[in-house]
Design a protein around this motif. Structure first.
Motif, PDB file in Angstrom:
ATOM      1  N   GLY A   1      23.765   4.562  18.044  1.00  0.00           N
ATOM      2  CA  GLY A   1      23.795   4.944  19.448  1.00  0.00           C
ATOM      3  C   GLY A   1      22.482   4.673  20.150  1.00  0.00           C
ATOM      4  O   GLY A   1      22.456   4.282  21.326  1.00  0.00           O
ATOM      5  N   CYS A   2      21.378   4.858  19.432  1.00  0.00           N
ATOM      6  CA  CYS A   2      20.053   4.564  20.016  1.00  0.00           C
ATOM      7  C   CYS A   2      19.936   3.080  20.352  1.00  0.00           C
ATOM      8  O   CYS A   2      19.417   2.716  21.416  1.00  0.00           O
ATOM      9  CB  CYS A   2      18.951   4.978  19.048  1.00  0.00           C
ATOM     10  N   TYR A   3      20.422   2.224  19.462  1.00  0.00           N
ATOM     11  CA  TYR A   3      20.356   0.786  19.717  1.00  0.00           C
ATOM     12  C   TYR A   3      21.235   0.405  20.904  1.00  0.00           C
ATOM     13  O   TYR A   3      20.845  -0.409  21.748  1.00  0.00           O
ATOM     14  CB  TYR A   3      20.804  -0.003  18.482  1.00  0.00           C
ATOM     15  N   GLN A   4      22.417   1.006  20.977  1.00  0.00           N
ATOM     16  CA  GLN A   4      23.332   0.683  22.071  1.00  0.00           C
ATOM     17  C   GLN A   4      22.771   1.149  23.414  1.00  0.00           C
ATOM     18  O   GLN A   4      22.838   0.421  24.414  1.00  0.00           O
ATOM     19  CB  GLN A   4      24.694   1.332  21.803  1.00  0.00           C
ATOM     20  N   MET A   5      22.201   2.336  23.445  1.00  0.00           N
ATOM     21  CA  MET A   5      21.628   2.853  24.690  1.00  0.00           C
ATOM     22  C   MET A   5      20.455   1.994  25.159  1.00  0.00           C
ATOM     23  O   MET A   5      20.255   1.796  26.357  1.00  0.00           O
ATOM     24  CB  MET A   5      21.171   4.301  24.505  1.00  0.00           C
ATOM     25  N   GLY A   6      19.688   1.484  24.217  1.00  0.00           N
ATOM     26  CA  GLY A   6      18.528   0.679  24.576  1.00  0.00           C
ATOM     27  C   GLY A   6      18.826  -0.799  24.695  1.00  0.00           C
ATOM     28  O   GLY A   6      17.930  -1.577  25.054  1.00  0.00           O
ATOM     29  N   GLY A   7      20.048  -1.186  24.393  1.00  0.00           N
ATOM     30  CA  GLY A   7      20.398  -2.607  24.425  1.00  0.00           C
ATOM     31  C   GLY A   7      19.602  -3.427  23.414  1.00  0.00           C
ATOM     32  O   GLY A   7      19.167  -4.554  23.698  1.00  0.00           O
ATOM     33  N   VAL A   8      19.411  -2.864  22.233  1.00  0.00           N
ATOM     34  CA  VAL A   8      18.563  -3.481  21.207  1.00  0.00           C
ATOM     35  C   VAL A   8      19.421  -4.071  20.103  1.00  0.00           C
ATOM     36  O   VAL A   8      20.378  -3.445  19.641  1.00  0.00           O
ATOM     37  CB  VAL A   8      17.589  -2.434  20.614  1.00  0.00           C
ATOM     38  N   ASP A   9      19.055  -5.277  19.673  1.00  0.00           N
ATOM     39  CA  ASP A   9      19.658  -5.885  18.492  1.00  0.00           C
ATOM     40  C   ASP A   9      18.738  -5.607  17.312  1.00  0.00           C
ATOM     41  O   ASP A   9      17.666  -6.209  17.189  1.00  0.00           O
ATOM     42  CB  ASP A   9      19.818  -7.397  18.681  1.00  0.00           C
ATOM     43  N   PRO A  10      19.115  -4.690  16.400  1.00  0.00           N
ATOM     44  CA  PRO A  10      18.210  -4.312  15.308  1.00  0.00           C
ATOM     45  C   PRO A  10      17.979  -5.432  14.299  1.00  0.00           C
ATOM     46  O   PRO A  10      17.067  -5.341  13.470  1.00  0.00           O
ATOM     47  CB  PRO A  10      18.925  -3.119  14.657  1.00  0.00           C
ATOM     48  N   HIS A  11      18.790  -6.465  14.349  1.00  0.00           N
ATOM     49  CA  HIS A  11      18.650  -7.565  13.395  1.00  0.00           C
ATOM     50  C   HIS A  11      17.755  -8.684  13.923  1.00  0.00           C
ATOM     51  O   HIS A  11      17.496  -9.652  13.207  1.00  0.00           O
ATOM     52  CB  HIS A  11      20.029  -8.132  13.048  1.00  0.00           C
ATOM     53  N   LEU A  12      17.281  -8.542  15.158  1.00  0.00           N
ATOM     54  CA  LEU A  12      16.430  -9.571  15.748  1.00  0.00           C
ATOM     55  C   LEU A  12      14.994  -9.363  15.287  1.00  0.00           C
ATOM     56  O   LEU A  12      14.368  -8.347  15.581  1.00  0.00           O
ATOM     57  CB  LEU A  12      16.501  -9.503  17.279  1.00  0.00           C
ATOM     58  N   GLU A  13      14.472 -10.335  14.547  1.00  0.00           N
ATOM     59  CA  GLU A  13      13.117 -10.232  14.001  1.00  0.00           C
ATOM     60  C   GLU A  13      12.067 -10.638  15.034  1.00  0.00           C
ATOM     61  O   GLU A  13      12.346 -11.422  15.940  1.00  0.00           O
ATOM     62  CB  GLU A  13      12.993 -11.116  12.760  1.00  0.00           C
ATOM     63  N   MET A  14      10.861 -10.107  14.872  1.00  0.00           N
ATOM     64  CA  MET A  14       9.748 -10.386  15.777  1.00  0.00           C
ATOM     65  C   MET A  14       8.569 -10.967  15.005  1.00  0.00           C
ATOM     66  O   MET A  14       8.360 -10.643  13.830  1.00  0.00           O
ATOM     67  CB  MET A  14       9.278  -9.093  16.472  1.00  0.00           C
ATOM     68  N   THR A  15       7.771 -11.799  15.672  1.00  0.00           N
ATOM     69  CA  THR A  15       6.473 -12.180  15.125  1.00  0.00           C
ATOM     70  C   THR A  15       5.530 -10.998  15.288  1.00  0.00           C
ATOM     71  O   THR A  15       5.825 -10.047  16.038  1.00  0.00           O
ATOM     72  CB  THR A  15       5.890 -13.397  15.845  1.00  0.00           C
ATOM     73  N   TRP A  16       4.367 -11.046  14.632  1.00  0.00           N
ATOM     74  CA  TRP A  16       3.470  -9.891  14.744  1.00  0.00           C
ATOM     75  C   TRP A  16       2.937  -9.753  16.163  1.00  0.00           C
ATOM     76  O   TRP A  16       2.716  -8.624  16.641  1.00  0.00           O
ATOM     77  CB  TRP A  16       2.330  -9.976  13.730  1.00  0.00           C
ATOM     78  N   GLN A  17       2.791 -10.876  16.882  1.00  0.00           N
ATOM     79  CA  GLN A  17       2.331 -10.793  18.270  1.00  0.00           C
ATOM     80  C   GLN A  17       3.384 -10.127  19.149  1.00  0.00           C
ATOM     81  O   GLN A  17       3.061  -9.282  20.008  1.00  0.00           O
ATOM     82  CB  GLN A  17       2.004 -12.183  18.811  1.00  0.00           C
ATOM     83  N   GLU A  18       4.656 -10.493  18.945  1.00  0.00           N
ATOM     84  CA  GLU A  18       5.742  -9.872  19.712  1.00  0.00           C
ATOM     85  C   GLU A  18       5.857  -8.389  19.369  1.00  0.00           C
ATOM     86  O   GLU A  18       6.076  -7.545  20.257  1.00  0.00           O
ATOM     87  CB  GLU A  18       7.060 -10.588  19.421  1.00  0.00           C
ATOM     88  N   TYR A  19       5.718  -8.092  18.093  1.00  0.00           N
ATOM     89  CA  TYR A  19       5.777  -6.707  17.633  1.00  0.00           C
ATOM     90  C   TYR A  19       4.682  -5.876  18.296  1.00  0.00           C
ATOM     91  O   TYR A  19       4.924  -4.768  18.795  1.00  0.00           O
ATOM     92  CB  TYR A  19       5.620  -6.691  16.112  1.00  0.00           C
ATOM     93  N   ALA A  20       3.470  -6.425  18.310  1.00  0.00           N
ATOM     94  CA  ALA A  20       2.341  -5.722  18.921  1.00  0.00           C
ATOM     95  C   ALA A  20       2.560  -5.519  20.418  1.00  0.00           C
ATOM     96  O   ALA A  20       2.221  -4.471  20.980  1.00  0.00           O
ATOM     97  CB  ALA A  20       1.049  -6.497  18.669  1.00  0.00           C
ATOM     98  N   LYS A  21       3.119  -6.525  21.083  1.00  0.00           N
ATOM     99  CA  LYS A  21       3.364  -6.437  22.523  1.00  0.00           C
ATOM    100  C   LYS A  21       4.369  -5.330  22.843  1.00  0.00           C
ATOM    101  O   LYS A  21       4.142  -4.504  23.735  1.00  0.00           O
ATOM    102  CB  LYS A  21       3.861  -7.781  23.045  1.00  0.00           C
TER     103      LYS A  21
END
Length: 563
Positions: A48-68
Motif C-alpha cells: 500500500g505504501c508503494y501504491q500511495m507513493g506511485g513507487v516501483d520497488p523493483h526499479l534499481e537506482m545508481t548511488w547518485q540517484e539514491y543519494a538524490k
C-alpha cells in the motif's frame, strides 16, 4: 559495585548475545530475496505504501540517484517539521496552548530530528504540543532511523554485487525498514512500557495541590509511543526535559532495563545481519567483538572512576545528578550505551558524573559512535575504519588492499577520510571558536575544565548526531541553535554520502578471489589492528582537547580543587 548490580550487567550482556543472532537473521531476511515471516501479516501495508507513493520497488537506482532521492526526501521532512514547529500555536492537539517556537529553535530542532540527532535545546513538556511531538518528532524518529539503515544497505550491496552500477531502491529500503522492523518492535515495546506505567494519553496537563499546599502542574501526553521508537531507532529525544530520568518516561527498574537494552539491540543485531548478507559470519563476529570490547572497556573505566573517592563531594556513593531509583551502575550502563550508539537519551545527568566517566561518554561520541552505533549508520562508521585498516595493512605489506574480494583504491580511501575527519574537524573548530567568543561563553554555567567539557561535549554530540547533553550549557540561543544545527547537518551528510559513494564504487568492481597474499579480515590480527587504529586515530585527534577538559578536571578533583 554491588553483587546485584554486577549480576544485572552480566544478564544484560548475556541477553544481548542471545538476541543478536535471532534478530540479526530476521533483519537479513527483510532485505533478502526471502520474504520474512511478517510479510504475511504486513505485506499489504508495504504494498500500500508503494501504491500511495506511485513507487516501483523493483526499479534499481545508481548511488547518485539514491543519494538524490534520499536528500530530497529528508529536505522535505525538514521543511515540514520546521513550519510545524513555527505554527504549532494555531494547530490542534495543543491543550496547553503552547505558542510556536522561535525561528532559530525551529531550525535547530528540525535538523536535529531529521538527522537522527535529537539534540534538544528546549524542555519538551513546556514547549511542544502533542501534535508536534507525534506528527513531527515521532514520525522523524522512524524516518531518520530508516534512512540510516538504507544507507548501510547500499554499502553492503556494493560489497556483494559485481560489476553493476545500481545499489537498490531507496523507497523499498525505507518502507521495509519501517514496516517490518521498527514498527512491530515499537508497538510491542510501547505496550510493555504502558504496562509498566509510562504515560500515554491525550488529556490536558493536570493541576494539583501538593503535600505542602502548593499548586503544581503534572505534564501528560502520548509518551510511550515516542519512548519506544526513540530507544529502538537510536534517536534519543525525550518527551520530557529530563528524558528517561523522568518517572513518566521511565517509571521502574524493569522499564529502565528494557529501555537501555533497546538502545543496543537493533545496532548489535545489524552486525550479525551484515555477516549473513556478505556471506562471512566470522568477519561479522570480529567486528562485533571489537565493538563489544570497546563498550565493556568504557563501562569498566566508568565504574572504576565513579567508585573512586571524591574529596570535593566527600560522600559515597556519589548520587548527585543520578536517579536514586536506578543508582550508579544503571546510570553508567545507560550512559556508555547511549554514547556508544547515536541514541543520546539519558537517565542521569552526564555533567554530574565523575570527570573520567563523563570523559568516557564524550570519547565514545568522538570515536564516531561505532560501538554498535546508530541504526545502520553505526555499522557504516565501523566499516569506514575497517576499510581504513585494510588499506593501511596493504601499504605495510606492499600490495593493493582488498576487502571482501574488492580492491580498495584511492577513490574509496578519499571518501573514508572525509567521513572520519569531517566530524573531528568540526568538533575541534566549533569548540575552539566557542571557547573565545563572549556570546558563546555567556551560556556556560561552569568555569575551568568542566566548562570546556560542556562546550566540547555539545559539539561532539552535534557532530556525532548523538543528541545527549553534558548539561550546564544554555544552548537555546541563536548562536548555538544555528551553529550546532548546521554542524548536525554537515556531519550527517559526511556519514551518509561517503557510504553511498563507496557502495556505488565497490558495486562496479569485479570480484577478486582471495590468494595467499590476501590479508584476512577474519583473524585475531585484524581485530587487534582494527581496534588499535580506532583508538590511535581518536587519541591523535582529540587527546590535546580531552586533556584540557576531563583529564585535568580529574586530577584537580583529587587535589580537592573546583571552580
Amino acid at each position: 559495585m554491588s553483587i546485584p548490580n554486577g549480576i544485572q550487567i552480566l544478564v544484560f550482556l548475556a541477553l544481548l548475545l542471545i538476541v543478536t543472532p535471532l534478530l540479526g537473521q530476521y533483519i537479513a531476511a527483510i532485505f533478502s530475496e526471502k520474504d520474512p515471516l511478517m510479510k504475511r501479516v504486513l505485506g499489504r501495508l508495504e504494498d500500500g505504501c508503494y501504491q500511495m507513493g506511485g513507487v516501483d520497488p523493483h526499479l534499481e537506482m545508481t548511488w547518485q540517484e539514491y543519494a538524490k532521492v534520499l536528500g530530497i526526501f529528508n529536505l522535505l521532512g525538514f521543511i515540514f517539521l520546521f513550519f510545524l514547529l513555527l505554527l504549532q500555536g494555531i494547530l490542534p492537539l495543543n491543550p496547553q496552548h503552547f505558542p510556536g517556537v522561535s525561528w532559530h529553535l525551529a531550525y535547530n530542532t528540525a535538523i536535529s530530528f531529521v538527522t537522527n540527532t535529537n539534540w534538544q535545546s528546549y524542555a519538551g513538556e513546556t514547549t511542544l504540543s502533542y501534535l508536534t511531538q507525534m506528527v513531527g518528532l515521532t514520525v522523524q524518529n522512524f524516518l531518520s532511523a530508516a534512512t540510516g539503515m538504507a544507507t548501510l544497505l547500499v554499502l553492503v550491496r556494493g560489497m556483494t554485487r559485481k560489476m553493476v552500477n545500481t545499489v537498490g531502491n531507496f523507497w523499498c529500503d525505507l518502507v521495509r525498514t519501517i514496516v517490518y522492523l521498527l514498527l512491530p518492535l515499537s508497538i510491542i515495546m510501547a505496550i510493555c512500557l504502558v504496562a509498566e506505567g509510562v504515560v500515554q494519553t491525550f488529556s490536558p496537563y493536570v493541576e494539583a495541590i501538593g503535600l505542602e499546599g502548593h499548586e503544581q502542574t503534572i505534564p501528560l501526553g502520548p509518551v510511550a509511543s515516542q519512548v519506544a521508537i526513540k530507544q529502538l531507532g537510536t534517536n534519543g529525544g525525550g518527551f520530557f526535559n529530563t528524558n528517561s530520568a523522568h518517572p513518566f518516561e521511565n517509571p521502574s527498574a524493569f522499564s529502565n532495563f528494557w529501555e537501555a537494552f533497546a538502545i543496543l539491540v537493533i545496532p548489535a543485531a545489524t552486525v550479525y545481519a551484515y555477516g549473513i548478507m556478505i556471506g562471512s559470519k566470522k568477519h561479522a563476529w570480529i567486528l562485533y567483538v571489537v565493538m563489544l570490547l570497546l563498550w565493556m572497556g568504557g563501562l569498566g573505566l566508568s565504574l572504576y572512576s565513579e567508585n573512586l573517592a571524591n574529596p570535593i563531594l566527600d560522600a559515597f556513593p556519589h548520587l548527585e545528578g543520578k536517579e536514586t531509583r536506578f543508582g550508579v551502575a544503571n546510570s553508567l550502563l545507560w550512559t556508555v550505551s547511549t554514547t556508544g550508539t547515536s541514541n543520546g537519551s539519558v537517565n542521569a545527568m552526564i555533567s554530574s558524573l565523575s570527570p573520567m566517566a563523563g570523559g568516557i561518554a564524550m570519547f565514545n561520541i568522538m570515536l564516531g559512535e561505532l560501538i554498535f552505533g546508530g541504526v545502520g549508520v553505526g555499522l557504516c562508521a565501523m566499516l569506514m575504519y575497517t576499510i581504513l585498516t585494510v588499506f593501511l595493512s596493504g601499504l605495510m605489506v606492499g600490495r593493493t588492499p582488498e576487502y571482501l574480494g574488492k580492491k580498495i583504491e584511492k577513490q574509496e580511501v578519499k571518501w573514508v577520510m572525509l567521513s572520519v575527519l569531517m566530524p573531528s574537524a568540526l568538533i575541534l573548530l566549533g569548540s575552539g571558536v566557542s571557547s573565545i567568543l563572549p556570546k558563546a561563553l555567556s551560556s556556560l554555567s561552569n568555569q575551568g575544565p568542566h566548562g570546556l567539557s560542556e562546550i566540547l561535549y555539545a559539539f561532539s554530540s552535534a557532530a556525532g548526531n548523538n543528541g545527549s547533553a553534558f548539561a550546564g550549557l544554555n544552548a537555546n540561543t541563536p548562536y548555538y541553535n544555528l551553529v550546532l544545527g548546521t554542524i548536525m547537518l554537515i556531519c550527517r551528510i559526511s556519514t551518509i554520502l561517503p557510504s553511498l559513494a563507496i557502495g556505488g564504487l565497490l558495486a562496479e568492481k569485479k570480484f577478486i578471489p582471495p590468494s595467499i597474499g590476501t590479508f584476512s579480515a577474519e583473524s585475531l590480527l585484524f581485530a587487534i589492528l582494527l581496534g588499535g587504529i580506532i583508538l590511535i586515530v581518536g587519541g591523535l585527534v582529540f587527546f590535546p582537547a580531552f586533556a584540557l577538559g576531563p583529564i585535568v578536571e580529574h586530577f584537580l578533583m583529587l587535589k580537592k580543587v573546583s571552580f
